[in-house]
Design an enzyme around this catalytic site. Structure first.
Site, PDB file in Angstrom:
ATOM      1  CG  ASP A  34      -1.763   1.252   1.320  1.00  0.00           C
ATOM      2  OD1 ASP A  34      -2.155   1.781   0.264  1.00  0.00           O
ATOM      3  OD2 ASP A  34      -2.038   1.705   2.444  1.00  0.00           O
ATOM      4  CD  GLU A  46      -5.128   0.305  -1.908  1.00  0.00           C
ATOM      5  OE1 GLU A  46      -6.148  -0.322  -1.607  1.00  0.00           O
ATOM      6  OE2 GLU A  46      -4.564   1.118  -1.158  1.00  0.00           O
ATOM      7  CG  ASP A  84      -0.642   3.554   6.072  1.00  0.00           C
ATOM      8  OD1 ASP A  84      -0.993   4.159   5.057  1.00  0.00           O
ATOM      9  OD2 ASP A  84      -0.502   4.099   7.183  1.00  0.00           O
TER      10      ASP A  84
END
Length: 157
Positions: A7, A66, A139
């Site tokens: 992420d 992501e 996160d």
């Protein structure tokens, strides 16, 4: 098979390594890379060095990242794109390929709702992997969710 979920962020880059064997998922490790330096070049180097260490230590087979969320201000989007470009290049050098998932795809894969809150995603991460402790910051749970999403795509239909 070991899957690294990432992420990307401009201050913290969440990561998670999930083992996917015989339709069973388990968390190997998760955390975040704290980006503390102020110069962009140093930030990118720190990020890439940390990624190299993860790839060396955990013998990753697949990587899932992501996609960037475009709700940020333009400067943040540009910085995230630079980080993501550096990550992508390093992953291509080391692994050969990677998969990308939008936040909507990740949320839908874990909760069934593409507009789910981050807290709902974190709840499902804990439930799917039988994690009892809190996962902070978010996160980290986002990175785990990216890895789980990728693992679900690898399952035979």
């Amino acid at each position: 098979m070991r899957i690294l979920g990432i992420d990307p962020g401009s201050r913290k880059c969440g990561y998670a390594i999930v083992s996917h064997t015989s339709n069973k998922l388990s968390l190997i490790t998760a955390g975040f890379i704290n980006i503390t330096t102020t110069r962009l070049q140093e930030q990118i180097l720190d990020l890439i060095e940390a990624l190299d260490c993860l790839l060396d230590r955990y013998e990753v087979h697949e990587v899932a990242i992501e996609d960037i969320f475009f709700g940020y201000n333009p400067k943040s989007v540009i910085k995230l794109a630079q980080f993501r470009g550096a990550l992508s290049l390093k992953i291509l050098e080391r692994i050969g390929n990677f998969s990308e998932y939008t936040p909507l795809q990740v949320k839908k894969a874990l909760t069934g709702n593409g507009k789910a809150a981050k807290e709902q995603v974190a709840f499902m991460v804990k439930r799917l992997l039988n994690i009892t402790s809190e996962i902070k910051p978010l996160d980290i749970s986002d990175a785990i969710a990216v890895a789980i999403t990728h693992a679900q795509r690898l399952k035979p239909h």
